[in-house]
Design a protein around this motif. Structure first.
Motif, mmCIF file in Angstrom:
data_model
loop_
_atom_site.group_PDB
_atom_site.id
_atom_site.type_symbol
_atom_site.label_atom_id
_atom_site.label_comp_id
_atom_site.label_asym_id
_atom_site.label_seq_id
_atom_site.Cartn_x
_atom_site.Cartn_y
_atom_site.Cartn_z
ATOM 1 N N SER A 177 0.839 -1.195 0.000
ATOM 2 C CA SER A 177 0.000 0.000 0.000
ATOM 3 C C SER A 177 0.872 1.242 0.000
ATOM 4 O O SER A 177 1.879 1.295 0.688
ATOM 5 C CB SER A 177 -0.903 0.019 1.241
ATOM 6 N N ARG A 178 0.462 2.231 -0.789
ATOM 7 C CA ARG A 178 1.124 3.533 -0.740
ATOM 8 C C ARG A 178 0.140 4.613 -0.295
ATOM 9 O O ARG A 178 0.281 5.779 -0.639
ATOM 10 C CB ARG A 178 1.735 3.871 -2.095
ATOM 11 N N ILE A 179 -0.850 4.202 0.483
ATOM 12 C CA ILE A 179 -1.801 5.173 1.036
ATOM 13 C C ILE A 179 -1.809 5.096 2.560
ATOM 14 O O ILE A 179 -2.721 5.563 3.214
ATOM 15 C CB ILE A 179 -3.220 4.966 0.482
ATOM 16 N N GLY A 180 -0.766 4.474 3.131
ATOM 17 C CA GLY A 180 -0.664 4.376 4.582
ATOM 18 C C GLY A 180 -0.098 5.655 5.179
ATOM 19 O O GLY A 180 0.331 6.576 4.484
ATOM 20 N N GLN A 181 -0.083 5.700 6.499
ATOM 21 C CA GLN A 181 0.418 6.882 7.207
ATOM 22 C C GLN A 181 1.743 6.614 7.905
ATOM 23 O O GLN A 181 2.300 7.497 8.542
ATOM 24 C CB GLN A 181 -0.627 7.344 8.230
ATOM 25 N N THR A 182 2.240 5.393 7.777
ATOM 26 C CA THR A 182 3.525 5.060 8.381
ATOM 27 C C THR A 182 4.230 4.049 7.496
ATOM 28 O O THR A 182 3.602 3.370 6.683
ATOM 29 C CB THR A 182 3.345 4.486 9.808
ATOM 30 N N LYS A 183 5.531 3.932 7.644
ATOM 31 C CA LYS A 183 6.316 3.018 6.823
ATOM 32 C C LYS A 183 6.426 1.674 7.533
ATOM 33 O O LYS A 183 6.958 1.592 8.636
ATOM 34 C CB LYS A 183 7.707 3.600 6.570
ATOM 35 N N ILE A 184 5.914 0.633 6.893
ATOM 36 C CA ILE A 184 5.957 -0.720 7.442
ATOM 37 C C ILE A 184 6.591 -1.638 6.412
ATOM 38 O O ILE A 184 6.208 -1.637 5.241
ATOM 39 C CB ILE A 184 4.543 -1.234 7.789
ATOM 40 N N ARG A 185 7.571 -2.416 6.840
ATOM 41 C CA ARG A 185 8.201 -3.445 6.016
ATOM 42 C C ARG A 185 8.359 -4.660 6.923
ATOM 43 O O ARG A 185 9.264 -4.722 7.739
ATOM 44 C CB ARG A 185 9.578 -2.998 5.503
ATOM 45 N N ARG A 186 7.466 -5.642 6.788
ATOM 46 C CA ARG A 186 7.405 -6.717 7.780
ATOM 47 C C ARG A 186 7.228 -8.070 7.085
ATOM 48 O O ARG A 186 6.482 -8.189 6.108
ATOM 49 C CB ARG A 186 6.231 -6.466 8.742
ATOM 50 N N ILE A 187 7.910 -9.081 7.602
ATOM 51 C CA ILE A 187 7.770 -10.453 7.135
ATOM 52 C C ILE A 187 7.469 -11.337 8.339
ATOM 53 O O ILE A 187 8.147 -11.236 9.367
ATOM 54 C CB ILE A 187 9.045 -10.966 6.436
ATOM 55 N N GLU A 188 6.462 -12.200 8.216
ATOM 56 C CA GLU A 188 6.141 -13.181 9.247
ATOM 57 C C GLU A 188 6.165 -14.558 8.594
ATOM 58 O O GLU A 188 5.383 -14.843 7.690
ATOM 59 C CB GLU A 188 4.775 -12.900 9.871
ATOM 60 N N LEU A 189 7.067 -15.402 9.046
ATOM 61 C CA LEU A 189 7.293 -16.712 8.437
ATOM 62 C C LEU A 189 6.891 -17.813 9.416
ATOM 63 O O LEU A 189 7.471 -17.945 10.491
ATOM 64 C CB LEU A 189 8.768 -16.861 8.055
ATOM 65 N N THR A 190 5.869 -18.582 9.029
ATOM 66 C CA THR A 190 5.423 -19.714 9.843
ATOM 67 C C THR A 190 6.096 -20.985 9.348
ATOM 68 O O THR A 190 5.971 -21.343 8.165
ATOM 69 C CB THR A 190 3.899 -19.879 9.754
ATOM 70 N N GLN A 191 6.823 -21.659 10.253
ATOM 71 C CA GLN A 191 7.465 -22.927 9.945
ATOM 72 C C GLN A 191 6.952 -23.981 10.925
ATOM 73 O O GLN A 191 6.265 -23.662 11.895
ATOM 74 C CB GLN A 191 8.986 -22.784 10.021
ATOM 75 N N ARG A 192 7.298 -25.225 10.664
ATOM 76 C CA ARG A 192 6.767 -26.287 11.526
ATOM 77 C C ARG A 192 7.280 -26.172 12.960
ATOM 78 O O ARG A 192 6.590 -26.556 13.901
ATOM 79 C CB ARG A 192 7.128 -27.659 10.954
ATOM 80 N N THR A 193 8.472 -25.646 13.118
ATOM 81 C CA THR A 193 9.071 -25.622 14.459
ATOM 82 C C THR A 193 9.201 -24.229 15.057
ATOM 83 O O THR A 193 9.606 -24.109 16.212
ATOM 84 C CB THR A 193 10.466 -26.275 14.424
ATOM 85 N N ASN A 194 8.890 -23.183 14.288
ATOM 86 C CA ASN A 194 9.035 -21.835 14.849
ATOM 87 C C ASN A 194 8.251 -20.820 14.027
ATOM 88 O O ASN A 194 7.678 -21.143 12.980
ATOM 89 C CB ASN A 194 10.510 -21.429 14.941
ATOM 90 N N PHE A 195 8.228 -19.597 14.522
ATOM 91 C CA PHE A 195 7.569 -18.470 13.870
ATOM 92 C C PHE A 195 8.576 -17.330 13.860
ATOM 93 O O PHE A 195 9.046 -16.893 14.915
ATOM 94 C CB PHE A 195 6.309 -18.086 14.655
ATOM 95 N N VAL A 196 8.942 -16.873 12.671
ATOM 96 C CA VAL A 196 10.013 -15.886 12.530
ATOM 97 C C VAL A 196 9.412 -14.554 12.091
ATOM 98 O O VAL A 196 8.616 -14.500 11.145
ATOM 99 C CB VAL A 196 11.056 -16.350 11.497
ATOM 100 N N VAL A 197 9.778 -13.485 12.791
ATOM 101 C CA VAL A 197 9.273 -12.143 12.478
ATOM 102 C C VAL A 197 10.443 -11.235 12.137
ATOM 103 O O VAL A 197 11.421 -11.157 12.886
ATOM 104 C CB VAL A 197 8.490 -11.549 13.675
#
Length: 317
Positions: free
Chosen positions: A210-230
């Motif tokens: 989105s380029r209509i937000g009010q703040t800069k967000i660059r985020r990745i959330e990775l779900t794996q069988r043994t963990n959750f990486v942010v």
């Protein structure tokens, strides 16, 4: 030391020139831009020569950064590759698959390095993922920011393509299904888009730009069988979440306890992603290595981006 030219003196070209000027392995020899005042001003600021025509690159540089409008990448890039110049092409590699193929074929035929400038692959947090991705199930990528009137491409080719390429790399598989939705709010093209992807190996992904937000967000959330990486790509940090399940006996019988474990790895790679990207490109030129993001990988990201566009259909307001 490698002699390098920057073709295109706009915002991204100026950033590349700024970084190249201070890299010890690079000699910035030439700035090319059809706009004389703009090109000369950048060339003078970095101590390079100026020329209006890209044809001058072959005589003054071994490698070049192509930072012109994406629709001109093949028009300018193919002759440079044919002239023996190694090329870093800003993302997207092109605006059509045919143009991407022309660049890839020219690089193959003339044994040139062709790298696509997906700079987020050189974010220190993303580099740390190289040893952490094991058996991924789902990845969610979010990229938001305020509107910029200087951008002419829609949000899919301007912003989302970063994360589509990351999703391809993390899934380690080709896409078999794409569903997209989008909105127009500030322009006549997509300003907000969401894509759902399914890969051939079963991994799924949700990508929002989105380029209509009010703040800069660059985020990745990775779900794996043994963990959750942010990953927070703005802050350049990474957190690994794990859950430990335990059963134990108490007076009332079997009890259940769940405890969370949080790991914050030390980031081995630090620095500006653009500098890390350019250092990698120069290393590939010097040692004739395949880059982290090849022309073919740039083409794959472009294909998925165009599929998201088609799926989104007519964006609504």
């Amino acid at each position: 030391m490698t002699a390098v030219a920057v073709v295109g003196a706009g915002l991204m070209g100026a950033n590349h020139a700024r970084v190249l000027r201070r890299l010890p392995e690079a000699e910035l020899t030439l700035v090319v831009d059809p706009d004389g005042p703009r090109g000369r001003a950048l060339a003078e600021s970095v101590g390079a020569r100026y020329c209006a025509e890209p044809a001058a690159v072959a005589g003054l540089a071994e490698a070049a950064v192509l930072a012109v409008p994406s629709e001109r990448h093949a028009e300018i890039g193919v002759p440079l590759l044919e002239a023996g110049v190694d090329l870093l092409v800003e993302k997207p590699i092109a605006t059509t698959v045919e143009d991407a193929d022309a660049l890839i074929e020219a690089a193959r035929e003339h044994h040139r390095v062709l790298m696509t400038g997906h700079v987020e692959r050189f974010n220190p947090a993303v580099l740390q993922l190289d040893g952490l991705v094991h058996d991924p199930l789902h990845v969610e990528l979010t990229r938001m920011g305020p509107f910029s009137p200087r951008v002419t491409a829609d949000v899919v080719l301007d912003l989302m393509i970063h994360d589509l390429e990351l999703a391809l790399a993390l899934a380690g598989s080709d896409v078999e299904r794409v569903e997209g939705m989008g909105r127009r709010e500030r322009t006549d093209s997509l300003d907000l888009a969401t894509a759902l992807l399914r890969f051939r190996n079963g991994v799924t992904a949700s990508v929002t730009a989105s380029r209509i937000g009010q703040t800069k967000i660059r985020r990745i959330e990775l779900t794996q069988r043994t963990n959750f990486v942010v990953l927070d790509l703005v802050r350049q940090d990474l957190t690994i979440h794990r859950v430990d399940h335990n059963e134990f006996l108490a007076e009332g019988g079997v009890r259940y306890r769940q405890s969370g474990l949080v790991e914050i790895p030390f980031l081995e790679h630090r620095g500006e992603p653009l500098a890390l990207e350019l250092e990698h490109f120069l290393d590939c030129v010097m040692h004739r290595r395949s880059p982290r993001v090849t022309g073919l990988q740039g083409r794959r990201a472009l294909e998925v981006a165009l599929a998201v566009r088609r799926s989104a259909g007519s964006p609504y307001r």
